[in-house]
Every structure is written in structure tokens, then in C-alpha cells.
Design a protein around this motif. Structure first.
Motif, PDB file in Angstrom:
ATOM      1  N   SER A   1      50.194  31.770  40.171  1.00  0.00           N
ATOM      2  CA  SER A   1      49.336  32.252  39.080  1.00  0.00           C
ATOM      3  C   SER A   1      49.804  33.616  38.589  1.00  0.00           C
ATOM      4  N   ASN A   2      50.120  33.697  37.275  1.00  0.00           N
ATOM      5  CA  ASN A   2      50.420  34.974  36.613  1.00  0.00           C
ATOM      6  C   ASN A   2      51.568  35.734  37.279  1.00  0.00           C
ATOM      7  N   THR A   3      52.599  35.034  37.712  1.00  0.00           N
ATOM      8  CA  THR A   3      53.703  35.653  38.450  1.00  0.00           C
ATOM      9  C   THR A   3      55.017  35.479  37.691  1.00  0.00           C
TER      10      THR A   3
ATOM     11  N   SER B   1      49.911  34.815  43.839  1.00  0.00           N
ATOM     12  CA  SER B   1      49.309  35.476  42.671  1.00  0.00           C
ATOM     13  C   SER B   1      50.026  36.787  42.371  1.00  0.00           C
TER      14      SER B   1
ATOM     15  N   GLU C   1      52.555  39.825  41.060  1.00  0.00           N
ATOM     16  CA  GLU C   1      52.985  40.251  39.733  1.00  0.00           C
ATOM     17  C   GLU C   1      54.417  39.806  39.469  1.00  0.00           C
TER      18      GLU C   1
ATOM     19  N   LYS D   1      47.500  39.555  44.505  1.00  0.00           N
ATOM     20  CA  LYS D   1      47.614  40.014  43.115  1.00  0.00           C
ATOM     21  C   LYS D   1      48.302  41.375  43.019  1.00  0.00           C
ATOM     22  N   GLU D   2      49.014  41.567  41.903  1.00  0.00           N
ATOM     23  CA  GLU D   2      49.681  42.831  41.560  1.00  0.00           C
ATOM     24  C   GLU D   2      50.725  43.253  42.586  1.00  0.00           C
TER      25      GLU D   2
ATOM     26  N   ASP E   1      47.096  42.389  48.283  1.00  0.00           N
ATOM     27  CA  ASP E   1      47.165  42.818  46.883  1.00  0.00           C
ATOM     28  C   ASP E   1      47.867  44.171  46.758  1.00  0.00           C
ATOM     29  N   ARG E   2      48.480  44.376  45.584  1.00  0.00           N
ATOM     30  CA  ARG E   2      49.062  45.668  45.183  1.00  0.00           C
ATOM     31  C   ARG E   2      50.105  46.195  46.174  1.00  0.00           C
TER      32      ARG E   2
END
Length: 420
Positions: A297-299, A313, A315, A330-331, A364-365
Motif C-alpha cells: 500500500s502506497n509504496t 505500507s 514509503e 508506514k512512512e 512506522d517512520r
């Protein structure tokens, strides 16, 4: 169809200390590669592709995971003589010692081998990455009436001092052998190689540690308990007495001897035209897992291999190999990294109990660069790992730095905000 004249013998190697910490809890042939395979899958697959389906894998260190992998992977027909069996070092009436070297490992296991009917023994290393046509090697061995055949690899002068070198005549018969010669001796050790190899200045023939022995000769050689290693003793002592053929191989081959070569070999799989080609008619076999497809997702993905069952997920992921059941939050940015993945999924109930910040995978991040992440690691949110030669070699309970590569140990937990 089984090649019933050939018995495969795969040497699992010793303690594998140069691949530590990847070999802390597993033998070298059991180390995961390419996101879904094990190193031992390479020689076994090369044998299967040549219809050699009777194989023994010899090991003595941390053999439990290797045994489990082979047991769960290589199932042949009930009506076939095919098998892949692990032989761990064992005490017998003849010997109470562990394997002392490659030849000693074969000697101590001979009573198992001789229960099979075979004419040729194909002896292989369990820690090399290559794709060789063993059927062609066997045919040339038979055609030349050789008693021993050694697979050889043309190398340049820089690499030649790290190998056992062979010198051959015009018929590819080995005439002499030297183990890891000094640089000033090299001018006397050039051999006949192809024009392509000459253009690359690869004029020296290095032994690949891959051998064919005629059965009767192998039995005779194994009767001498004072010879414990093929490369250092058996081969140098045999070439003057027994017709020995050099089988030249010019494809991709690397000896996975240390962390640096292991890292380079895995990341090399992400190249547009990888030197070791997994996308070939000659299959690499491994355990068949019933896993879902990967969900991303969104990568942004660039030069990246992603195995089955991943939930991603991130970045961005670039020049990386992402293993089975991996989770990346995410990120997060992942570059130049081999993530081996996980052995299991965690249920939502498990995640609630341990806390979402401690679940398997990368949080995340995060920023991850120049890194090997062993299986079942938990990397908390906002972790920053930036490997490179600016880092000194060091070891902690959860990671090791070697030649600028950060290796996160199997099952390690890195708390939120960790910086390496």
C-alpha cells in the motif's frame, strides 16, 4: 527419471564462524537466501535438475533447522528410490570424533553411502551460489575415462591467491595443483581458458570444491585416515596417480564465505540482469508454503524482490530483498537491505497482548540502510539504522556491525527510536 549411477554428497561445512551471527542458531546450509530459499537448496536443486535424486547432506553444527527444512521440503514418490537425507556427525565403533575436514566427513559417512548402488560420487559444497549442469560434467567425466573430475572456475590474478589453483594440459587433464599460491608464483600457473575469459584476464583455474570420484577410487582413498581434507591433501596427492579432469565452468559462482559476500550475493538478485538468475528454466526448489500473496500500500518500489505473504505500507523500498511474511510500517524507507522475514504471523489478539509497537517486522517512520535483518525481528517505530564504513565493527545483544553491514540478530527486539 533418476540418474541411478550417481550419488550426491553435499558437505554442510563447519561452524560457519565467518557468517556469524547468521550461523549462531543454524548450520551454514540452512541460512535463508533470496527471501524464500535456504543455501542448501542450491546444490540440491542443481542435482535434481540433472536427475540426481539420491543425496546426503553432511553436517555437524546446529543441524536441527536444516533437518527440519529438508524433511519438510524434499518429498519424492513412495515408489521412487529418491531421497535427500541429513547425516549429522555421529560416534561409531570406528570413530568417536567429529568431522575433522571435508574428506574426513566423507570417510566417516562411507558406511551410509555404500548401502547404495552407484558408480560415481558427486561431492558438493553446501554454501555456494551457482547454477551448473552436472549432467554435462558427468558425461565429460565418463567420456574422458577420468577417475576424478574437478570443477574449475577461471579467476584473475587478484583472486587467484585465495584459491587452490590447477594447471592443465591441452586435453584439460590436471597436471599439477597448488594451494593458495603467493603472487610471485602466479606466472607459472596460467592454464588454457576460453577467449572470453582471456579478455577478462581470468587465466587461472581455481578449484570450486566440486568433485566427481569413481566409486572404487573413493573407497580406496577413504581407507587412509591421515588424509582429512580434499583440497589440501586428497587432490594434490591424487593428480599424479589418477587421471584427473578439469571441468571448466564460466557461469556465475560465488562462495558464500562471509557476511560481505552473503550480502552482496543477495542484493545482486535485484539487478535488472542478475548474475545468478532465479528466472530460468533450471528451477531452484524450496519448501512449498501455503501463503497469501503480498499486499503493498502506497509504496514506491525500485529494484526490489518481495516474497510471498508480506504486508507492506512503507514509503519506499529500493535495492532490497524482502523475505516471506515480512511486515513494514508506514512512512518507512528501506534501502540496500536483506530482510529475511518471519516464520509465523501474529494474530490480532497476540498484537494486543504484546502491544502494537512490539509486533514482528519494521515499524512506522523507520530508516533502514545497508542492513541484514534476520528472521523474527521486532524493530520499533522511528528506528534509524544507517550502515556503512563509517561504523566500527562491534557487537551487542541485538546486532552486529561487520565491514559496515549492520546485522540484526534473529529474534532481536529494537525499542522505539533506536539509532545505529
Amino acid at each position: 527419471m533418476i540418474n541411478d549411477k550417481v550419488l550426491g554428497i553435499i558437505l554442510g561445512g563447519g561452524q560457519g564462524s565467518r557468517l556469524y551471527p547468521l550461523t549462531k542458531d543454524r548450520s551454514k546450509p540452512a541460512v535463508p537466501i533470496a527471501g524464500k530459499y535456504r543455501l542448501v537448496d542450491i546444490p540440491i536443486s542443481n542435482c535434481i535438475n540433472a536427475n540426481i535424486k539420491r543425496m546426503y547432506v553432511l553436517t555437524q553444527f546446529n543441524s536441527a533447522s536444516l533437518n527440519k527444512h529438508i524433511k519438510n521440503t524434499y518429498h519424492f514418490s513412495f515408489f521412487s528410490d529418491a531421497f535427500v537425507d541429513v547425516l549429522a556427525a555421529e560416534q561409531t565403533m570406528q570413530s568417536d570424533k567429529w568431522f575433522q575436514g571435508t574428506a574426513d566427513a566423507v570417510r566417516q559417512s562411507m558406511h551410509h553411502f555404500l548401502q547404495n548402488d552407484f558408480e560415481y560420487a558427486l561431492i558438493l559444497s553446501g554454501d555456494q551460489l551457482y547454477n551448473m549442469d552436472f549432467q554435462d560434467m558427468i558425461e565429460k567425466h565418463k567420456k574422458s575415462n577420468a577417475e576424478i573430475t574437478i570443477a574449475t572456475y577461471p579467476v584473475n590474478a587478484k583472486d587467484a591467491t585465495s584459491f587452490g589453483l590447477l594447471k592443465t594440459n591441452n586435453e584439460s587433464i590436471v597436471t599439477s595443483f597448488i594451494e593458495k599460491p603467493a603472487a610471485d608464483l602466479l606466472p607459472d600457473w596460467t592454464s588454457q581458458v576460453s577467449e572470453d575469459m582471456k579478455k577478462e584476464d581470468r587465466n587461472y583455474l581455481a578449484s570450486m570444491g566440486i568433485y566427481i570420484f569413481n566409486r572404487d577410487l573413493l573407497i580406496t582413498l577413504m581407507n587412509n585416515p591421515n588424509t582429512i581434507d580434499f583440497g589440501k591433501e586428497i587432490i594434490p596427492q591424487s593428480i599424479k596417480k589418477h587421471k584427473t579432469l578439469s571441468y571448466q565452468y564460466e557461469g556465475y559462482w560465488t562462495d558464500i564465505g562471509n557476511i560481505d559476500s552473503f550480502f552482496e550475493a543477495n542484493l545482486g538478485l535485484t539487478d535488472d540482469l542478475p548474475k545468478f538468475n532465479l528466472y530460468d528454466k533450471n528451477k531452484v526448489y524450496t519448501r512449498a508454503r501455503i501463503l497469501p500473496t503480498s499486499k503493498i500500500s502506497n509504496t514506491i518500489l525500485n529494484k526490489t524482490i518481495i516474497a510471498e505473504g508480506c504486508i507492506i505500507s512503507a514509503e519506499k523500498i529500493e535495492k532490497s530483498v524482502i523475505g516471506i511474511r515480512s511486515r513494514i510500517g508506514k512512512e518507512t524507507i528501506v534501502t540496500n537491505t536483506y530482510m529475511m522475514g518471519n516464520d509465523m504471523y501474529e494474530s490480532l489478539e497476540d498484537i494486543k497482548l504484546i502491544g502494537i509497537e512490539n509486533q514482528l517486522g519494521i515499524g512506522d517512520r523507520c530508516f533502514i540502510n545497508n542492513c541484514i535483518i534476520d528472521k523474527n525481528c521486532r524493530i520499533g517505530d522511528d528506528t534509524r539504522i544507517n550502515g556503512g564504513l563509517h561504523l566500527k565493527d562491534t557487537e551487542t545483544n541485538t546486532y552486529l556491525v561487520k565491514d559496515g553491514i549492520v546485522v540484526i540478530k534473529k529474534g532481536a527486539v529494537l525499542p522505539k527510536g533506536t539509532v545505529i
